[in-house]
Design an enzyme around this catalytic site. Structure first.
Site, mmCIF file in Angstrom:
data_model
loop_
_atom_site.group_PDB
_atom_site.id
_atom_site.type_symbol
_atom_site.label_atom_id
_atom_site.label_comp_id
_atom_site.label_asym_id
_atom_site.label_seq_id
_atom_site.Cartn_x
_atom_site.Cartn_y
_atom_site.Cartn_z
ATOM 1 N N MET A 193 0.833 -1.207 0.000
ATOM 2 C CA MET A 193 0.000 0.000 0.000
ATOM 3 C C MET A 193 0.868 1.257 0.000
ATOM 4 O O MET A 193 0.816 2.087 0.906
ATOM 5 C CB MET A 193 -0.922 -0.016 1.217
ATOM 6 N N GLY A 194 1.686 1.381 -1.035
ATOM 7 C CA GLY A 194 2.435 2.611 -1.232
ATOM 8 C C GLY A 194 1.583 3.611 -1.987
ATOM 9 O O GLY A 194 0.355 3.516 -2.005
ATOM 10 N N ARG A 195 2.242 4.560 -2.651
ATOM 11 C CA ARG A 195 1.495 5.590 -3.387
ATOM 12 C C ARG A 195 0.620 4.976 -4.473
ATOM 13 O O ARG A 195 -0.528 5.379 -4.659
ATOM 14 C CB ARG A 195 2.477 6.584 -4.019
ATOM 15 N N ILE A 196 1.172 4.002 -5.203
ATOM 16 C CA ILE A 196 0.401 3.387 -6.289
ATOM 17 C C ILE A 196 -0.759 2.579 -5.715
ATOM 18 O O ILE A 196 -1.877 2.610 -6.236
ATOM 19 C CB ILE A 196 1.301 2.510 -7.174
ATOM 20 N N GLU A 245 12.719 -11.033 -18.026
ATOM 21 C CA GLU A 245 12.119 -10.270 -19.114
ATOM 22 C C GLU A 245 13.169 -9.909 -20.164
ATOM 23 O O GLU A 245 14.336 -9.706 -19.811
ATOM 24 C CB GLU A 245 11.488 -8.984 -18.554
ATOM 25 N N SER A 288 4.008 -5.325 -9.969
ATOM 26 C CA SER A 288 5.159 -4.936 -9.141
ATOM 27 C C SER A 288 6.451 -5.437 -9.765
ATOM 28 O O SER A 288 7.018 -4.777 -10.630
ATOM 29 C CB SER A 288 4.990 -5.450 -7.712
ATOM 30 N N ARG A 289 6.898 -6.615 -9.349
ATOM 31 C CA ARG A 289 8.088 -7.249 -9.919
ATOM 32 C C ARG A 289 7.794 -8.738 -10.087
ATOM 33 O O ARG A 289 7.142 -9.359 -9.244
ATOM 34 C CB ARG A 289 9.311 -7.057 -9.015
ATOM 35 N N HIS A 311 5.480 -5.274 -19.526
ATOM 36 C CA HIS A 311 6.007 -4.360 -18.507
ATOM 37 C C HIS A 311 5.799 -2.899 -18.925
ATOM 38 O O HIS A 311 6.754 -2.134 -19.090
ATOM 39 C CB HIS A 311 7.490 -4.635 -18.249
#
Length: 331
Positions: free
Chosen positions: A155-158, A267, A237-238, A286
């Site tokens: 739950m960061g900015r994004i 990737e 995310s990753r 991506h």
């Protein structure tokens, strides 16, 4: 002599001009082929600044290739491709591009959720392949998004911005994060949850956590088996936060209903990738922050950071907070 800047991908000349006016600049000539390792090492020997992308491995070997490097500006929020410890020891500032891509990435995350839920890519291909011969009530029927439970991991900015978008769909939003976010709970009506509870209760699970030692392979077969059979998993995310073999097996066994993936462990991927072959997977290359406006802003921020460090000023978005330049005069 002017400082030397090396850029690891081909960028529009108009955007690079502010660097060219101040420094000697060289740029890898391709935008669809990664800079070869030997070229990167050779350039790192003489560079005062490196303008990099997330796919570039800026490890100890690159950072110690020469004695001139002062700054690495990474075109991403993430920086797990850079050896921060070595950078700090060498007096090299590492910068990223937070904030400017928040809304764009949140848009993509929610679009991916919608595409997977409503089978949009599958349905579009169905029409293009000439398979639409008649209408029937359950033709390409997906699942509703509105009034469902959304689980956000990270739950960061994004994450907060995705939660904001979910309010327009009257969704019940759970979140799991290292630290609780009381202000987000108040403003967005989201509920803090344990990881296990979120996994078990959510209809859609959106992964937005950074890649760390703790989050690597966070999503295992056991985790997927705890999800609802109707759940849809979204990863923006990753790739390494997911055990891809476990995800494939869970999808094939019907333990979850589908997945939307913008990132992968290695990737780029080919059309032969096992997950790409599954009809209930929406796979993207991506492109989380890939809008013209946002990528332009990210490039400009990288350039501003490079100029600041090379002119012995504080960069705007410093990652390694323990950085101390090995030259005097920083303002």
């Amino acid at each position: 002599m002017k400082p030397y800047v090396y850029i690891t991908r081909k960028l529009p000349e108009a955007l690079v001009k502010p660097l060219q006016e101040k420094f000697n600049v060289n740029m890898w000539e391709h935008d669809d082929i990664p800079v070869p390792r030997d070229v990167l090492l050779e350039e790192a020997k003489k560079a005062n600044a490196l303008f990099t992308v997330l796919a570039d491995s800026i490890d100890d070997q690159v950072l110690t290739a020469g004695n001139h490097l002062k700054v690495v500006a990474n075109l991403a929020v993430g920086f797990n491709n850079i050896d921060l410890e070595t950078a700090s020891k060498k007096g090299i500032a590492v910068c990223n591009t937070p904030d400017v891509l928040t809304d764009t990435t949140a848009d993509l995350a929610f679009a991916l959720l919608m595409a997977a839920a409503r089978r949009m890519i599958e349905a579009a291909e169905f029409v293009k392949e000439g398979k639409w011969l008649a209408w029937n009530p359950f033709l390409m029927a997906g699942t509703d998004i509105h009034h469902k439970t959304l689980g956000i991991v990270g739950m960061g900015r994004i994450g907060e911005t995705v939660a904001k978008r979910a309010t327009g769909f009257d969704m019940n939003t759970l979140y799991y994060n290292r630290t609780r976010k009381p202000e987000a709970e108040k403003q967005l009506g989201v509920q803090y949850s344990s990881f296990d509870e979120l996994v078990e209760k959510s209809d859609f699970i959106v992964c937005l956590t950074p890649l760390t030692h703790e989050t690597k392979n966070l999503f295992t077969r056991e985790v997927f088996q705890k999800m609802k059979p109707s759940a849809i998993f979204i990863n923006v995310s990753r790739g390494a936060v997911v055990d891809e073999q476990a995800l494939q097996e869970a999808l094939e066994a019907g333990e979850i209903a589908g997945a939307g993936l913008d990132v992968f462990q290695k990737e780029p991927i080919s059309s032969d990738h096992p997950l790409v072959k599954l009809p209930n997977v929406v796979a993207l290359p991506h492109i989380g922050s890939s809008s013209v406006e946002t990528r332009t802003a990210m490039i400009q921020l990288c350039i501003e950071n490079i100029i600041a460090v090379l002119e012995e000023k504080e960069p705007k978005t410093l990652v390694n907070k323990d950085w101390r330049p090995l030259v005097k005069g920083l303002k």
